[in-house]
Scaffold this motif. Structure first.
Motif, PDB file in Angstrom:
ATOM      1  N   THR A 177      40.305  46.328  42.347  1.00 23.58           N
ATOM      2  CA  THR A 177      41.120  45.071  43.209  1.00 23.58           C
ATOM      3  C   THR A 177      40.912  43.515  43.888  1.00 23.58           C
ATOM      4  O   THR A 177      39.869  43.637  45.091  1.00 23.58           O
ATOM      5  CB  THR A 177      42.060  45.965  44.544  1.00 23.58           C
ATOM      6  N   ILE A 179      41.709  40.114  45.083  1.00 20.76           N
ATOM      7  CA  ILE A 179      42.988  39.854  46.150  1.00 20.76           C
ATOM      8  C   ILE A 179      43.261  38.145  45.588  1.00 20.76           C
ATOM      9  O   ILE A 179      42.609  36.785  45.795  1.00 20.76           O
ATOM     10  CB  ILE A 179      42.606  39.339  46.639  1.00 20.76           C
ATOM     11  N   ASP A 184      48.340  41.284  46.140  1.00 19.74           N
ATOM     12  CA  ASP A 184      47.716  41.763  46.887  1.00 19.74           C
ATOM     13  C   ASP A 184      47.479  42.489  47.983  1.00 19.74           C
ATOM     14  O   ASP A 184      45.985  42.407  48.054  1.00 19.74           O
ATOM     15  CB  ASP A 184      46.346  41.444  45.662  1.00 19.74           C
ATOM     16  N   LEU A 185      48.121  40.930  48.785  1.00 23.74           N
ATOM     17  CA  LEU A 185      48.088  40.720  49.714  1.00 23.74           C
ATOM     18  C   LEU A 185      48.093  42.353  50.999  1.00 23.74           C
ATOM     19  O   LEU A 185      47.152  42.565  52.043  1.00 23.74           O
ATOM     20  CB  LEU A 185      48.378  39.927  50.990  1.00 23.74           C
ATOM     21  N   LEU A 188      45.080  44.535  51.305  1.00 21.72           N
ATOM     22  CA  LEU A 188      44.011  44.259  51.352  1.00 21.72           C
ATOM     23  C   LEU A 188      44.058  45.058  53.031  1.00 21.72           C
ATOM     24  O   LEU A 188      43.890  45.471  54.100  1.00 21.72           O
ATOM     25  CB  LEU A 188      44.159  42.720  52.128  1.00 21.72           C
TER      26      LEU A 188
END
Length: 219
Positions: A177, A179, A184-185, A188
């Motif tokens: 993964t 970012i 993708d946040l 996170l």
């Protein structure tokens, strides 16, 4: 083992421009770099940042993080660092030099996930990213060189075969993964607990599950 962490400060994380401002993207990129370097240092290995311009890296250890400035393209800069004739083998009883390359946007990387990568057997150890990229490598074969253009995972398998190097692949969600995109946040916020995740939360981002999938929204 020396662990190279390439970092470019030129328009960092441009694909997040629809979600974060320019200054926020720069802050996020530097926070992820610090998270990655700190996770590497926690494994007992030696991180070295390979940056396109001078950059300070503050981490929660007493160790000083060396930074090498190289403005050239990623593939060229990394290959020259791998082939550095002044470097010595990690183990005097083994003439092979081991070097790793870990991307600076792997904000979910933990010491445990990285230790799995570093300890794996093979002339070349690959942690592929989503979409055909290569997020991390361990290189023990003297003739192996990187090529980060396009689907680099497939290119690295081909290069390893061409030089007769054995390959081990690491299947790790945390190393796969990177970012890069707005979606993708969410990863996170769900899985991260370092500087980058804290930065997002302090900027007002939270998980958004209103559309049948997990995304992010700003409070």
């Amino acid at each position: 083992m020396e662990v190279l962490v390439p970092f470019s400060s030129d328009r960092p994380k441009s694909r997040l421009s629809g979600t974060l401002s320019s200054s926020e993207r720069e802050s996020l990129a530097r926070a992820m770099l610090a998270d990655v370097v700190e996770a590497i240092a926690a494994t007992g290995e030696s991180p070295r940042v390979l940056a396109t311009e001078p950059v300070g890296v503050a981490i929660d250890t007493d160790a000083e993080v060396p930074v090498t400035v190289d403005e050239r393209a990623l593939t060229t800069a990394v290959n020259d660092a791998i082939a550095d004739p002044t470097s010595t083998p990690n183990d005097p009883g083994d003439p092979r030099r081991s070097v790793a390359v870990v991307m600076a946007d792997l904000a979910l990387a933990t010491p445990g996930a990285l230790r799995q990568l570093f300890d794996a057997d093979g002339d070349v150890v690959i942690a592929p990213g989503r979409g055909g990229g290569t997020n991390a490598l361990v290189i023990r074969h003297p003739s192996f060189r990187v090529d980060y253009h396009g689907a680099s995972y497939l290119d690295h398998l081909r290069i390893a075969a061409d030089v007769g190097a054995t390959v081990r692949e690491i299947d790790s969600h945390r190393l796969a993964t990177d970012i890069d995109e707005s979606d993708d946040l969410a990863e996170l916020l769900v899985h991260g607990d370092g500087r980058a995740a804290t930065l997002l939360r302090e900027a007002g981002f939270e998980l958004d599950r209103s559309r049948g999938r997990v995304g992010v929204r700003r409070e």
